[in-house]
Write a protein that holds these residues in place. Sequence first.
Motif, mmCIF file in Angstrom:
data_model
loop_
_atom_site.group_PDB
_atom_site.id
_atom_site.type_symbol
_atom_site.label_atom_id
_atom_site.label_comp_id
_atom_site.label_asym_id
_atom_site.label_seq_id
_atom_site.Cartn_x
_atom_site.Cartn_y
_atom_site.Cartn_z
ATOM 1 N N ILE A 86 -26.235 -5.132 46.534
ATOM 2 C CA ILE A 86 -27.277 -3.984 46.075
ATOM 3 C C ILE A 86 -26.746 -2.433 46.215
ATOM 4 O O ILE A 86 -26.779 -2.638 47.412
ATOM 5 C CB ILE A 86 -28.790 -4.413 45.522
ATOM 6 C CG1 ILE A 86 -29.195 -3.994 47.242
ATOM 7 C CG2 ILE A 86 -28.640 -5.749 44.917
ATOM 8 C CD1 ILE A 86 -31.029 -3.673 47.093
ATOM 9 N N GLY A 87 -27.766 -1.573 45.528
ATOM 10 C CA GLY A 87 -27.579 -0.594 46.152
ATOM 11 C C GLY A 87 -28.181 0.041 46.834
ATOM 12 O O GLY A 87 -28.123 1.144 47.864
ATOM 13 N N GLY A 88 -29.763 -0.584 46.378
ATOM 14 C CA GLY A 88 -31.166 -0.045 47.357
ATOM 15 C C GLY A 88 -31.872 0.542 46.980
ATOM 16 O O GLY A 88 -32.982 0.753 47.273
ATOM 17 N N GLY A 89 -31.404 1.264 45.649
ATOM 18 C CA GLY A 89 -32.449 2.102 44.831
ATOM 19 C C GLY A 89 -33.465 1.750 44.672
ATOM 20 O O GLY A 89 -34.333 2.242 44.382
ATOM 21 N N SER A 90 -33.609 0.462 44.291
ATOM 22 C CA SER A 90 -35.114 -0.349 44.222
ATOM 23 C C SER A 90 -35.895 -0.514 44.982
ATOM 24 O O SER A 90 -37.049 -0.031 43.845
ATOM 25 C CB SER A 90 -35.074 -1.983 43.319
ATOM 26 O OG SER A 90 -33.897 -2.362 44.639
ATOM 27 N N ILE A 143 -31.735 4.010 36.203
ATOM 28 C CA ILE A 143 -33.465 3.402 36.776
ATOM 29 C C ILE A 143 -32.833 3.974 38.917
ATOM 30 O O ILE A 143 -33.888 3.738 39.430
ATOM 31 C CB ILE A 143 -33.618 2.411 37.140
ATOM 32 C CG1 ILE A 143 -33.630 1.613 35.393
ATOM 33 C CG2 ILE A 143 -35.590 1.913 37.380
ATOM 34 C CD1 ILE A 143 -34.080 0.378 35.446
ATOM 35 N N GLY A 144 -31.582 4.155 39.215
ATOM 36 C CA GLY A 144 -31.256 4.774 40.299
ATOM 37 C C GLY A 144 -30.826 3.017 41.121
ATOM 38 O O GLY A 144 -30.998 3.213 42.532
ATOM 39 N N LEU A 145 -30.815 2.121 40.703
ATOM 40 C CA LEU A 145 -30.424 0.887 41.635
ATOM 41 C C LEU A 145 -29.337 1.324 42.015
ATOM 42 O O LEU A 145 -29.459 0.740 42.919
ATOM 43 C CB LEU A 145 -30.670 -0.359 40.007
ATOM 44 C CG LEU A 145 -31.893 -0.353 40.117
ATOM 45 C CD1 LEU A 145 -31.634 -1.290 38.491
ATOM 46 C CD2 LEU A 145 -33.435 -0.785 40.932
ATOM 47 N N GLY A 146 -28.062 1.590 41.403
ATOM 48 C CA GLY A 146 -26.946 0.951 42.029
ATOM 49 C C GLY A 146 -25.280 0.663 40.697
ATOM 50 O O GLY A 146 -24.660 0.327 41.500
ATOM 51 N N GLY A 147 -26.714 -1.181 40.212
ATOM 52 C CA GLY A 147 -25.760 -1.983 40.204
ATOM 53 C C GLY A 147 -25.605 -3.033 40.562
ATOM 54 O O GLY A 147 -25.417 -4.311 39.404
ATOM 55 N N GLY A 148 -26.115 -3.123 41.878
ATOM 56 C CA GLY A 148 -25.380 -4.691 42.403
ATOM 57 C C GLY A 148 -26.617 -5.300 42.447
ATOM 58 O O GLY A 148 -25.773 -6.722 41.979
ATOM 59 N N VAL A 149 -27.668 -5.284 41.528
ATOM 60 C CA VAL A 149 -28.297 -6.674 40.842
ATOM 61 C C VAL A 149 -27.516 -7.120 39.843
ATOM 62 O O VAL A 149 -28.348 -8.175 39.818
ATOM 63 C CB VAL A 149 -29.710 -5.546 40.859
ATOM 64 C CG1 VAL A 149 -30.271 -5.075 42.400
ATOM 65 C CG2 VAL A 149 -30.299 -4.568 40.264
ATOM 66 N N ILE A 150 -27.097 -6.258 39.559
ATOM 67 C CA ILE A 150 -26.598 -7.220 37.821
ATOM 68 C C ILE A 150 -24.951 -7.540 38.254
ATOM 69 O O ILE A 150 -24.691 -8.195 37.401
ATOM 70 C CB ILE A 150 -25.963 -6.185 36.660
ATOM 71 C CG1 ILE A 150 -27.574 -5.038 35.961
ATOM 72 C CG2 ILE A 150 -25.399 -6.759 35.909
ATOM 73 C CD1 ILE A 150 -27.825 -6.494 36.075
#
Length: 273
Positions: free
Chosen positions: A175-179, A20-27
């Motif tokens: 977080i990656g910030g992509g969200s 989704i382009g999130l980066g994975g930090g939210v996990i």
Amino acid sequence: MEWAVLVVIGLTAGVVGSLIGLGGGVIVVPALLFFGPSAGLLTGITPQTAVGISLVVMIFTGLSSTLAYMKRKTVDIKSGLIFFAGSGPGTIVGSWVNKSLTLDSFHLFFGFFMIFLSFILMIRNRIKPIERFKRASYQRHFTDPHGTQFQYGFPPVIGVLAAFSVGFASGLFGIGGGSVMVPLMIIAFLFPPHVAVGTSMLMVFLSSLTGSVSHILLGNVNWLYVLALAPGAWFGAKLGAWINNRLQSDRLVLVLRIILILIGIRSIIEGIV
């Protein structure tokens, strides 16, 4: 046991972040805080170390994803570098602000931010694109494999300022910030969705580099945990990019949205109680 948990966390973060382009930090961040202070399985985890570890791991996620998307020619490198001009400094500032947060205050702010991200994911397909940026001074063109042509663009100053805010959140929360950045690129700047995700991962990679340096200097990185998380994040990111090229991610977004709400509510309760 803890190494197996870390490998699974890294793999999950890589797949979801790249897809989704999130980066994975939210996990990574909530998982480390859960298995650390809450469950007691991981030792030495604080909000600062969770964020520091997450940003270093996102270097691997971001690089792996970026290389995969570059092979598919869905990374706008020039636009990504413009965004990085804002997100890079923003990540550094966020990293330094992070050091003043206690566990309770981090839980509280992180919880509200997770719910905000869930809201962004909920409305991203319901907001009509802002057509006026089609006349912006900075314009780009893209032709997908089916021959469909896209024109998109944005005022560089607005792009840099928006990316600074995203970078600040990245450095503060890991977080990656992509969200936030992906919906912004699609809705406001009219990026084709696959190009938005690929370009977001380039920005995640570059921003994670600068944010990681700040947290390394602050002593917030447990290298043994990074060593366990990184392989899963690397291969998970490649898998996520492969899935992104073949499937619609709406169902995963729905599941992720629910997870973010649950994480957010739990985090807020942790911060209040």
